[in-house]
Design a protein around this motif. Structure first.
Motif, short mmCIF file in Angstrom:
data_model
loop_
_atom_site.label_atom_id
_atom_site.label_comp_id
_atom_site.label_asym_id
_atom_site.label_seq_id
_atom_site.Cartn_x
_atom_site.Cartn_y
_atom_site.Cartn_z
N LEU A 142 -58.30 69.28 88.16
CA LEU A 142 -59.61 68.70 88.47
C LEU A 142 -59.85 68.57 89.97
N THR A 143 -58.80 68.34 90.75
CA THR A 143 -58.97 68.06 92.18
C THR A 143 -58.69 69.27 93.07
N ARG A 144 -58.28 70.37 92.48
CA ARG A 144 -57.97 71.55 93.30
C ARG A 144 -59.23 72.03 94.00
N ALA A 145 -59.04 72.71 95.13
CA ALA A 145 -60.17 73.21 95.89
C ALA A 145 -60.87 74.32 95.15
N LYS A 146 -62.19 74.25 95.10
CA LYS A 146 -63.00 75.31 94.48
C LYS A 146 -63.39 76.33 95.54
N PRO A 147 -63.69 77.56 95.15
CA PRO A 147 -64.10 78.59 96.12
C PRO A 147 -65.31 78.14 96.94
N GLY A 148 -65.22 78.23 98.25
CA GLY A 148 -66.31 77.85 99.14
C GLY A 148 -66.42 76.38 99.42
N GLN A 149 -65.55 75.57 98.82
CA GLN A 149 -65.62 74.12 98.99
C GLN A 149 -64.78 73.68 100.18
N VAL A 150 -65.34 72.79 101.02
CA VAL A 150 -64.60 72.20 102.13
C VAL A 150 -63.87 70.98 101.59
N THR A 151 -62.55 71.00 101.64
CA THR A 151 -61.78 69.92 101.02
C THR A 151 -60.50 69.69 101.80
N SER A 152 -59.70 68.76 101.35
CA SER A 152 -58.43 68.45 101.98
C SER A 152 -57.48 69.64 101.85
N TYR A 153 -56.64 69.83 102.88
CA TYR A 153 -55.74 70.97 102.89
C TYR A 153 -54.79 70.95 101.70
N MET A 154 -54.26 69.78 101.34
CA MET A 154 -53.29 69.71 100.26
C MET A 154 -53.90 69.99 98.90
N ALA A 155 -55.24 69.98 98.81
CA ALA A 155 -55.90 70.32 97.54
C ALA A 155 -56.13 71.82 97.41
N THR A 156 -55.88 72.58 98.47
CA THR A 156 -56.03 74.03 98.41
C THR A 156 -54.80 74.63 97.76
N ILE A 157 -54.92 75.90 97.37
CA ILE A 157 -53.77 76.60 96.79
C ILE A 157 -52.60 76.61 97.76
N SER A 158 -52.89 76.85 99.04
CA SER A 158 -51.84 76.88 100.05
C SER A 158 -51.16 75.52 100.17
N GLY A 159 -51.92 74.45 100.15
CA GLY A 159 -51.35 73.12 100.25
C GLY A 159 -50.51 72.77 99.03
N LEU A 160 -51.01 73.10 97.84
CA LEU A 160 -50.25 72.85 96.62
C LEU A 160 -48.96 73.65 96.59
N LEU A 161 -49.03 74.89 97.09
CA LEU A 161 -47.83 75.73 97.14
C LEU A 161 -46.77 75.13 98.05
N LYS A 162 -47.19 74.42 99.10
CA LYS A 162 -46.22 73.78 99.99
C LYS A 162 -45.36 72.77 99.21
N ILE A 163 -45.98 72.02 98.31
CA ILE A 163 -45.24 71.06 97.50
C ILE A 163 -44.26 71.78 96.58
N VAL A 164 -44.71 72.87 95.98
CA VAL A 164 -43.84 73.63 95.07
C VAL A 164 -42.67 74.24 95.84
N GLN A 165 -42.95 74.75 97.03
CA GLN A 165 -41.88 75.34 97.85
C GLN A 165 -40.81 74.30 98.18
N ALA A 166 -41.23 73.11 98.56
CA ALA A 166 -40.26 72.06 98.88
C ALA A 166 -39.48 71.64 97.64
N PHE A 167 -40.15 71.60 96.50
CA PHE A 167 -39.48 71.22 95.25
C PHE A 167 -38.44 72.27 94.86
N VAL A 168 -38.80 73.54 94.97
CA VAL A 168 -37.86 74.62 94.66
C VAL A 168 -36.67 74.57 95.62
N ALA A 169 -36.93 74.28 96.89
CA ALA A 169 -35.84 74.16 97.87
C ALA A 169 -34.87 73.05 97.47
N CYS A 170 -35.38 71.95 96.92
CA CYS A 170 -34.51 70.87 96.46
C CYS A 170 -33.61 71.34 95.32
#
Length: 301
Positions: A142-170
C-alpha cells in the motif's frame, strides 16, 4: 463545551487502509507471541529469535500507531515516511522468517511427546504468524512508491531493496560464523570484506534516509548512492566468482557434501548457504542499480 480532540488526533491513522493494516499487525503479533508464551512454548536460538521478532515488531507497530494517531511523529527528528517504509519492509522479512522457522522446528502432526494441547497452540501460533506476515506485506504494497509519484526514498523499489540487501547480508554473516572456515584462504577473506563493506554502507544509506539528514551532506547523496550501488555490484560479482571456487572446487574445497559431516554443524552447508545468498544479493544490487536511475530522492518527507 467545544471538543478540541479533532485538532490533535488523526483518526485516519486507524481508519485508512494502511492504518487498518497496522491494527491487524498489532492484533496478529500480540496473538502470536501470547499463544507461544502461554502454552505453545519455545526453546533454543530458533525459538528465541521468533519471539524476539514478534515482540519487537509488535512494539514498533504500537509506537507507530500511537505517534500517527496523536501527531507525535512531527516532534521526532526522523523522516517519518522513510522510517515507516523501512520498518514495514524489515518487519515483512523478519515475520516471514519467523513464520517459516517456528512451524518447521516446533509444530508436529502427532501429540506425543508434547501433548495435544501444546501442539494445537503451536499450530494456532503458526497460523497467526503467517497472517502477521501478510499484514506487513500488505502495508509495503500500500505504501510503495507509484510510478511518477514523489515520495520518500525508502518507499521506492530502490529503498526497499536496501532493506532486503541488509537482511540477506545478515543471513550471510550468520552462516559465516557457523564454522564456515572462511579464514583458510585470503580469497575467502576478501569475500567476507565485500559482504561487510556493502552491509555497512547500505545500513549508513538507510540511516541517513530515515533520520532525514541527507540534505545536510556536503556531497550529492543521490549520486553517491548510485555510484556505491554500481561498486557493490562489481564487488559482489567478484565474491560470486571467488567464493564458489575456493569452497567447492576440488583443488581448494569439496564439490560434494562430506558424508561424515554432522547436520547443522557442517562447514560445507554454511559455505553453500553463503554461496546461494551471495548470488541473491548480487541480483538485488543489480535490480537496485536499474531502479536507482529512475527515482527522485526526497529528504524531508
Amino acid at each position: 463545551m467545544e471538543s478540541t480532540g479533532g485538532a490533535y488526533l488523526n483518526t485516519a491513522a486507524v481508519t485508512s487502509p494502511v492504518g487498518i493494516a497496522r491494527l491487524l499487525q498489532m492484533t496478529f503479533g500480540c496473538t502470536t507471541f501470547s499463544l507461544v508464551a502461554h502454552q505453545g512454548g519455545f526453546s533454543a536460538a530458533y525459538g528465541t529469535f521468533c519471539m524476539f521478532v514478534w515482540t519487537f515488531c509488535f512494539a514498533i507497530t504500537v509506537f507507530i500507531i500511537a505517534c500517527e494517531f496523536t501527531h507525535l511523529h512531527s516532534c521526532l527528528s526522523l523522516s517519518w515516511g522513510n522510517f515507516t517504509a523501512a520498518f514495514a519492509m524489515l518487519a515483512t522479512l523478519m515475520s516471514i522468517t519467523a513464520a517459516v522457522i517456528y512451524p518447521l522446528y516446533f509444530v508436529q502432526v502427532g501429540c506425543y511427546p508434547i501433548g495435544c494441547e501444546v501442539r494445537d497452540f503451536r499450530i494456532a501460533a503458526s497460523v497467526f504468524a503467517g497472517l502477521l506476515f501478510v499484514a506487513y506485506a500488505t502495508e509495503v504494497f500500500l505504501t510503495r512508491a507509484k510510478p511518477g509519484q514523489v515520495t520518500s526514498y525508502m518507499a521506492t523499489i530502490s529503498g526497499l531493496l536496501k532493506i532486503v540487501q541488509a537482511f540477506v547480508a545478515c543471513i550471510i554473516f550468520g552462516a559465516l560464523v557457523n564454522d564456515s572456515q572462511y579464514g583458510k584462504y585470503v580469497a575467502t577473506q576478501w569475500c567476507v570484506a565485500v559482504y561487510s563493506f556493502c552491509f555497512v554502507v547500505t545500513v549508513v544509506v538507510v540511516a541517513f534516509s530515515v533520520t532525514g539528514k541527507t540534505a545536510l551532506l556536503w556531497f550529492p547523496f543521490e549520486r553517491s548512492v548510485v555510484i556505491y550501488t554500481f561498486g557493490a555490484v562489481l564487488l559482489y560479482m567478484s565474491a560470486a566468482v571467488i567464493w564458489p571456487v575456493f569452497c567447492f572446487d576440488s583443488k581448494y574445497g569439496s564439490p560434494r557434501r562430506p558424508g561424515l559431516c554432522a547436520k547443522g554443524k557442517c562447514p560445507w552447508d554454511s559455505q553453500l548457504v553463503i554461496a546461494i545468498f551471495t548470488y541473491v544479493n548480487l541480483l538485488l544490487y543489480v535490480l537496485d542499480l536499474a531502479y536507482s536511475q529512475r527515482i527522485r530522492f526526497v529528504s524531508h518527507l
